[in-house]
Design a protein around this motif. Sequence first.
Motif, PDB file in Angstrom:
ATOM      1  N   THR A 132      -1.778   2.153  -3.090  1.00 50.22           N
ATOM      2  CA  THR A 132      -0.416   1.694  -2.814  1.00 50.22           C
ATOM      3  C   THR A 132       0.395   2.835  -2.212  1.00 50.22           C
ATOM      4  O   THR A 132       0.419   3.934  -2.766  1.00 50.22           O
TER       5      THR A 132
ATOM      6  N   GLU B 147       4.229   3.635   0.282  1.00 50.93           N
ATOM      7  CA  GLU B 147       5.495   3.093   0.747  1.00 50.93           C
ATOM      8  C   GLU B 147       5.574   3.187   2.266  1.00 50.93           C
ATOM      9  O   GLU B 147       5.135   4.165   2.858  1.00 50.93           O
TER      10      GLU B 147
ATOM     11  N   SER C 129       3.959   6.598   3.545  1.00 45.39           N
ATOM     12  CA  SER C 129       4.412   7.812   2.863  1.00 45.39           C
ATOM     13  C   SER C 129       3.344   8.912   2.855  1.00 45.39           C
ATOM     14  O   SER C 129       3.664  10.078   2.676  1.00 45.39           O
TER      15      SER C 129
ATOM     16  N   GLY D 171      10.744   1.223   3.167  1.00 45.10           N
ATOM     17  CA  GLY D 171      11.053   1.231   1.745  1.00 45.10           C
ATOM     18  C   GLY D 171      10.211   0.272   0.929  1.00 45.10           C
ATOM     19  O   GLY D 171      10.219   0.321  -0.293  1.00 45.10           O
ATOM     20  N   THR D 172       9.454  -0.599   1.579  1.00 45.73           N
ATOM     21  CA  THR D 172       8.608  -1.557   0.882  1.00 45.73           C
ATOM     22  C   THR D 172       7.272  -0.904   0.540  1.00 45.73           C
ATOM     23  O   THR D 172       6.693  -0.210   1.366  1.00 45.73           O
ATOM     24  N   LYS D 173       6.802  -1.136  -0.680  1.00 44.71           N
ATOM     25  CA  LYS D 173       5.487  -0.618  -1.071  1.00 44.71           C
ATOM     26  C   LYS D 173       4.434  -1.661  -0.712  1.00 44.71           C
ATOM     27  O   LYS D 173       4.610  -2.845  -0.986  1.00 44.71           O
TER      28      LYS D 173
END
Length: 188
Positions: free
Chosen positions: A131, A133, A156, A170-172
Amino acid sequence: MKVSASSLRKGAVVDLEGKLYVVLSAENIHPGKGTPVTQLNMRRISDGVKISERYRTTETVERAIVDDRDHTFLYQDGEGFHFMNPENYDQVVASEDIIGDAAPYLTDGCTVKLSTHDGVPIAIELPRLATFEVVETEPSVKGQTASSSYKPAILSNGLRTMIPPYIGPGTKIVILTEDGSYQERAKD
């Protein structure tokens, strides 16, 4: 321990003439005529030299005794990548050539399967999913359908991947570690 060449898979470690090799890819070839063969592409662990060998499926190769255990990634520095065995808290350091293209997927505290031979790390196996971002992506264009079009994004961990148009910064998201492809939006 001797095993048939056709049973070897990616990540297996074999001993050829006293040197250890990790299997990068194994392909079983069944020609129309003749005997089936197994094509092995391997990397020598000591110096990184890649070789390609072809074996008849009846031939055997010496499989090295390798210790496969879960390890927790701690950090990376000039020495290499530091891992800890959660059972006895022993720490091992893996070099960059062992980690290879798995480096961007290593995050603090993630659990990986580390293969060691005589206490020296020789191969790493990442978890199937990870996971991250979304840090940067293009704004969605009105009229784009979610089913067929994807847009580029930077995650990220610095990797680039293609994501559906409805996902913004900003969404994971969950990605497949084999090829870095988008799987789904993260649940948490």
